[in-house]
Design a protein around this motif. Structure first.
Motif, PDB file in Angstrom:
ATOM      1  N   GLU A   1       7.881  12.770   4.466  1.00 26.29           N
ATOM      2  CA  GLU A   1       9.412  11.911   4.977  1.00 26.29           C
ATOM      3  C   GLU A   1       8.428  10.584   6.000  1.00 26.29           C
ATOM      4  O   GLU A   1       9.525   9.960   5.925  1.00 26.29           O
ATOM      5  CB  GLU A   1       9.235  13.236   5.610  1.00 26.29           C
ATOM      6  CG  GLU A   1      11.010  13.006   6.435  1.00 26.29           C
ATOM      7  CD  GLU A   1      10.997  14.129   7.527  1.00 26.29           C
ATOM      8  OE1 GLU A   1      11.917  13.769   8.175  1.00 26.29           O
ATOM      9  OE2 GLU A   1      10.730  15.224   7.203  1.00 26.29           O
ATOM     10  N   GLU A   2       7.634  11.153   6.676  1.00 23.66           N
ATOM     11  CA  GLU A   2       6.636  10.408   7.285  1.00 23.66           C
ATOM     12  C   GLU A   2       6.864   8.533   6.358  1.00 23.66           C
ATOM     13  O   GLU A   2       6.907   7.455   6.755  1.00 23.66           O
ATOM     14  CB  GLU A   2       5.815  10.538   7.951  1.00 23.66           C
ATOM     15  CG  GLU A   2       5.652  11.158   8.862  1.00 23.66           C
ATOM     16  CD  GLU A   2       3.983  12.063   9.035  1.00 23.66           C
ATOM     17  OE1 GLU A   2       3.030  10.726   8.471  1.00 23.66           O
ATOM     18  OE2 GLU A   2       4.328  12.443  10.368  1.00 23.66           O
ATOM     19  N   ASP A   3       6.419   9.249   4.931  1.00 21.98           N
ATOM     20  CA  ASP A   3       6.568   7.814   3.822  1.00 21.98           C
ATOM     21  C   ASP A   3       7.213   6.644   4.013  1.00 21.98           C
ATOM     22  O   ASP A   3       7.972   5.778   4.446  1.00 21.98           O
ATOM     23  CB  ASP A   3       5.260   7.879   2.938  1.00 21.98           C
ATOM     24  CG  ASP A   3       4.667   8.374   3.338  1.00 21.98           C
ATOM     25  OD1 ASP A   3       3.339   7.933   4.030  1.00 21.98           O
ATOM     26  OD2 ASP A   3       4.208   8.464   2.258  1.00 21.98           O
ATOM     27  N   GLY A   4       9.245   7.390   4.075  1.00 21.61           N
ATOM     28  CA  GLY A   4       9.731   6.849   3.829  1.00 21.61           C
ATOM     29  C   GLY A   4      10.547   7.122   5.407  1.00 21.61           C
ATOM     30  O   GLY A   4      11.308   5.392   5.019  1.00 21.61           O
ATOM     31  N   ILE A   5      10.361   7.117   6.557  1.00 18.01           N
ATOM     32  CA  ILE A   5      10.613   6.459   7.158  1.00 18.01           C
ATOM     33  C   ILE A   5       9.816   5.232   7.925  1.00 18.01           C
ATOM     34  O   ILE A   5      10.689   3.709   8.429  1.00 18.01           O
ATOM     35  CB  ILE A   5      10.301   7.441   8.570  1.00 18.01           C
ATOM     36  CG1 ILE A   5      11.555   9.070   8.742  1.00 18.01           C
ATOM     37  CG2 ILE A   5      10.492   7.085  10.407  1.00 18.01           C
ATOM     38  CD1 ILE A   5      11.285   9.907   9.800  1.00 18.01           C
ATOM     39  N   ARG A   6       8.750   5.181   7.605  1.00 26.89           N
ATOM     40  CA  ARG A   6       8.385   3.827   7.649  1.00 26.89           C
ATOM     41  C   ARG A   6       8.231   2.778   6.574  1.00 26.89           C
ATOM     42  O   ARG A   6       8.467   1.767   7.539  1.00 26.89           O
ATOM     43  CB  ARG A   6       6.146   4.243   7.471  1.00 26.89           C
ATOM     44  CG  ARG A   6       5.486   3.156   7.889  1.00 26.89           C
ATOM     45  CD  ARG A   6       6.112   2.639   9.392  1.00 26.89           C
ATOM     46  NE  ARG A   6       4.654   0.985   9.376  1.00 26.89           N
ATOM     47  CZ  ARG A   6       5.091   0.313  10.508  1.00 26.89           C
ATOM     48  NH1 ARG A   6       6.156   0.796  11.267  1.00 26.89           N
ATOM     49  NH2 ARG A   6       4.484  -1.025  10.843  1.00 26.89           N
ATOM     50  N   SER A   7       8.547   3.189   5.694  1.00 29.59           N
ATOM     51  CA  SER A   7       9.136   2.251   4.116  1.00 29.59           C
ATOM     52  C   SER A   7      10.292   2.157   4.948  1.00 29.59           C
ATOM     53  O   SER A   7      10.386   0.692   4.170  1.00 29.59           O
ATOM     54  CB  SER A   7       9.329   3.096   3.393  1.00 29.59           C
ATOM     55  OG  SER A   7      10.067   2.501   1.939  1.00 29.59           O
ATOM     56  N   GLY A   8      11.256   2.105   5.634  1.00 22.53           N
ATOM     57  CA  GLY A   8      12.653   1.961   6.409  1.00 22.53           C
ATOM     58  C   GLY A   8      12.314   0.377   6.993  1.00 22.53           C
ATOM     59  O   GLY A   8      12.888  -0.730   7.048  1.00 22.53           O
TER      60      GLY A   8
ATOM     61  N   ALA B   1       0.417  -0.685  -0.241  1.00 23.09           N
ATOM     62  CA  ALA B   1      -0.192   0.234  -0.190  1.00 23.09           C
ATOM     63  C   ALA B   1       0.738   1.249   0.067  1.00 23.09           C
ATOM     64  O   ALA B   1       0.324   2.433  -0.521  1.00 23.09           O
ATOM     65  CB  ALA B   1      -1.035   0.312   0.974  1.00 23.09           C
ATOM     66  N   LEU B   2       2.033   0.641   0.858  1.00 21.24           N
ATOM     67  CA  LEU B   2       2.994   2.007   0.932  1.00 21.24           C
ATOM     68  C   LEU B   2       3.770   2.724  -1.026  1.00 21.24           C
ATOM     69  O   LEU B   2       3.994   3.882  -0.592  1.00 21.24           O
ATOM     70  CB  LEU B   2       3.631   1.899   2.154  1.00 21.24           C
ATOM     71  CG  LEU B   2       4.401   3.811   2.012  1.00 21.24           C
ATOM     72  CD1 LEU B   2       3.912   4.271   3.848  1.00 21.24           C
ATOM     73  CD2 LEU B   2       5.763   2.450   3.661  1.00 21.24           C
ATOM     74  N   TYR B   3       3.932   1.583  -1.104  1.00 21.98           N
ATOM     75  CA  TYR B   3       4.505   1.513  -2.194  1.00 21.98           C
ATOM     76  C   TYR B   3       4.189   2.409  -3.589  1.00 21.98           C
ATOM     77  O   TYR B   3       3.862   2.180  -4.984  1.00 21.98           O
ATOM     78  CB  TYR B   3       5.446   0.785  -2.831  1.00 21.98           C
ATOM     79  CG  TYR B   3       6.966   0.613  -2.237  1.00 21.98           C
ATOM     80  CD1 TYR B   3       7.098   1.680  -1.616  1.00 21.98           C
ATOM     81  CD2 TYR B   3       7.354  -0.934  -1.743  1.00 21.98           C
ATOM     82  CE1 TYR B   3       8.052   1.083  -0.959  1.00 21.98           C
ATOM     83  CE2 TYR B   3       8.288  -1.256  -0.961  1.00 21.98           C
ATOM     84  CZ  TYR B   3       9.109  -0.441  -0.438  1.00 21.98           C
ATOM     85  OH  TYR B   3       9.938  -0.282   0.903  1.00 21.98           O
ATOM     86  N   ALA B   4       2.279   2.148  -3.034  1.00 23.21           N
ATOM     87  CA  ALA B   4       1.690   1.915  -4.583  1.00 23.21           C
ATOM     88  C   ALA B   4       0.801   3.876  -5.195  1.00 23.21           C
ATOM     89  O   ALA B   4       0.279   4.446  -5.403  1.00 23.21           O
ATOM     90  CB  ALA B   4       0.074   1.596  -4.024  1.00 23.21           C
ATOM     91  N   LYS B   5       1.296   4.410  -3.304  1.00 24.99           N
ATOM     92  CA  LYS B   5       1.628   5.380  -3.515  1.00 24.99           C
ATOM     93  C   LYS B   5       2.216   6.676  -3.928  1.00 24.99           C
ATOM     94  O   LYS B   5       3.588   5.876  -4.744  1.00 24.99           O
ATOM     95  CB  LYS B   5       1.701   6.622  -2.110  1.00 24.99           C
ATOM     96  CG  LYS B   5       0.962   5.979  -0.566  1.00 24.99           C
ATOM     97  CD  LYS B   5       1.383   7.006   0.428  1.00 24.99           C
ATOM     98  CE  LYS B   5       0.461   7.018   1.825  1.00 24.99           C
ATOM     99  NZ  LYS B   5       0.411   7.828   2.786  1.00 24.99           N
ATOM    100  N   GLY B   6       1.908   7.195  -5.122  1.00 24.32           N
ATOM    101  CA  GLY B   6       2.071   8.050  -6.007  1.00 24.32           C
ATOM    102  C   GLY B   6       3.505   9.402  -5.105  1.00 24.32           C
ATOM    103  O   GLY B   6       4.384   9.009  -6.094  1.00 24.32           O
TER     104      GLY B   6
END
Length: 539
Positions: free
Chosen positions: A110-117, A101-106
């Motif tokens: 910065e929060e997405d990047g932290i959560r992705s890690g 779901a995270l990688y499907a975002k356009g």
């Protein structure tokens, strides 16, 4: 590690467990055994947290994950086969879903990047990059081909669903693996694969199974449920059986000696207590009697029926000859020009995937079905008795067991004779007055075996007789078939039964017949057998 402490459970007045304390440790595989109704599946549910005991607790090691073989074939109907397997590791499945779901975002914040890690770190820790290959290995080993993996679970047959649910339980190397009858619906090759998987598995496994060979192959310990408690034995099923029988004999002998000693003391006391010259000796014996402990053996939930097939006469020189038998059912050719000659003393196991052909063959031999072509004849000395795979036709009328079995009892014998055979099959006293309409599957099988025992036939024909039986009844049937001195034709999925009874193996395949005078293990070790079974599966 998983530990049960002071577990107690009762349904009304019936005590299932009382003060159960047991620890299951990593690196061991435990076979959980006990009579039907002893509480095997119930205890697995308690360990899995699916059922609350009346008393006690279950302790699981910190961060240890429990996986359970699901018994609900419809729970994942809307998921694909691949998705269902991944659901075996719930946290990993959640991480995968959130990651996708995270990688499907356009755009990434910065929060997405932290959560992705964070997700990537957790994903890697759970070996997430290998999930697809691990799932594929499990499904392949259990006979679920690549062409099925993107299908919805609702599109699969019942046996295929069970295999996928087993792959789900095995997925992700759980710390504690709970398996209830994992070999159901598995063929020989899949069972062999599962045995190898569990032999290599380094964590804790607890298994409920009626398959003695499977328990012998994979178990390091047996956890025996009896007397409302659980006792652990080191070793496999055969070791447990020998050790438990020896322990029971020792306890019975000790109890017998104590009772005999008590009788001697009571007799002396009664005889000489009023005799002045013997009064001192009588008093001394009273003290001995008071100190003598006679252990009352509790009633075991484990009961072994007595199964003994007695032929009315020996077989002559001609047993059975079949020539060119063909049979089709609903447009499917089951038997094609099948021929067979049975010799004296032969016990033939019909094995393999083609169970409809085996059932058709047996029904032809007992006159329940006519062949489309070909002939067969039994020798003049031969008489048969038949155990059908499906027995519901024998229980359509609501009768007491005495009346039911009375229909198959010789006219020269009375009710007490029928009661004797029912008692051998664990229907003693008021149990013999049970109505046929309330019988369980296992009780029906025992009734059918009593009917066979009454026949005095010298040829037994049995179509999967171990279905619905507990381990005790399977063991008794195994001994009865081994001891029978005449002809046995049978089919079964019980490896130990085939190995210990059969001296000839026949497999009916679309491309022909394999017929070998060898023990079952030798038959399975032949590479040709595996090849032909695979060809049949593809066919």
């Amino acid at each position: 590690m998983i530990q049960a402490s002071d577990i107690a459970l009762a349904y009304g007045k019936r005590v299932i467990f009382k003060d159960v304390n047991i620890k299951f440790t990593a690196g061991n595989c435990y076979g959980l055994i006990g009579a039907n109704g002893a509480g095997k599946s119930t205890f697995l549910k308690i360990l899995a947290g699916q059922l609350e005991p009346d008393k006690g607790e279950v302790f699981v090691g910190a961060k240890e994950r429990i996986a359970v073989l699901s018994q609900d074939q419809f729970a994942f109907d809307e998921l694909t086969v691949a998705q269902t397997v991944l659901m075996g590791h719930e946290r990993l499945h959640e991480v995968i879903a959130e990651r996708e779901a995270l990688y499907a975002k356009g755009e990434f914040t910065e929060e997405d990047g932290i959560r992705s890690g964070e997700l990537e770190a957790e994903f890697a820790e759970m070996n997430g990059y290998e999930v697809e290959s691990e799932a594929a290995v499990l499904l392949t080993g259990l006979g679920i081909g690549e062409e099925l993996r993107e299908r919805k679970m609702r599109e699969l047959e019942g046996g295929q669903k069970v295999r996928v649910l087993l792959a789900q339980a095995l997925f992700g190397s759980p710390d504690i693996l709970l398996l209830d009858e994992p070999t159901n619906n598995l063929d020989v090759k899949s069972i062999k694969w599962l045995e190898g998987f569990l032999e290599r598995f380094k964590n804790t496994v607890i298994i409920v199974s009626h398959d003695r060979h499977f328990l012998n192959q994979v178990c390091t310990h047996m956890a025996d449920i009896d007397y409302s408690r659980i006792q652990v034995y080191v070793g496999n099923y055969d070791f447990w059986y020998q050790a438990s029988q020896l322990a029971l004999k020792q306890r019975q002998e000790a109890s017998r000696k104590a009772e005999s000693k008590a009788s001697e003391l009571k007799e002396f006391i009664a005889r000489f207590s009023s005799n002045a010259s013997k009064a001192r000796q009588a008093t001394a014996r009273k003290k001995l009697l008071e100190k003598l402990e006679i252990e009352e053996l509790p009633a075991s939930s484990r009961k072994y029926p007595f199964i003994h097939f007695k032929p009315g006469r020996s077989c002559g020189d001609v047993i059975l000859e079949m020539d060119g038998i063909s049979k089709s059912v609903d447009g499917v050719k089951l038997l094609d020009n099948f021929s067979l000659t049975v010799g004296k003393g032969e016990k033939i196991a019909f094995v393999g995937l083609n169970s409809p052909a085996i059932t058709a063959l047996f029904q032809i031999l007992v006159g329940k079905m006519q062949p489309d072509s070909g002939t067969f004849r039994w020798g003049q000395t031969m008489s048969t008795t038949y155990f059908p795979k499906e027995n519901s036709a024998f229980f359509t009328e609501d009768k007491t067991l005495i009346d039911w079995l009375g229909e198959y009892t010789p006219v020269t014998e009375g009710e007490s004779y029928a009661r004797g055979f029912l008692g051998k099959m664990l229907f003693s006293g008021d149990e013999a007055l049970k109505k046929t309409s309330v019988l369980s599957g296992g009780e029906r099988v025992r009734c059918m075996l009593a009917k066979m025992m009454l026949s005095d036939a010298n040829a037994l024909i049995l179509d999967e007789p171990t279905n619905h039986l507990d381990l005790e009844s399977i063991t008794a049937l195994n001994k009865g078939m081994q001891a029978f001195s005449e002809i046995v034709l049978f089919s079964s999925h019980d490896h130990t039964l085939i190995q210990t009874v059969a001296n000839r193996i026949i497999e009916i395949l679309p491309g022909g017949v394999i017929d070998k005078m060898v023990p079952y293990d030798d038959y399975l070790s032949d590479n040709q057998v595996i090849t032909m079974q695979e060809q049949y599966a593809r066919h």
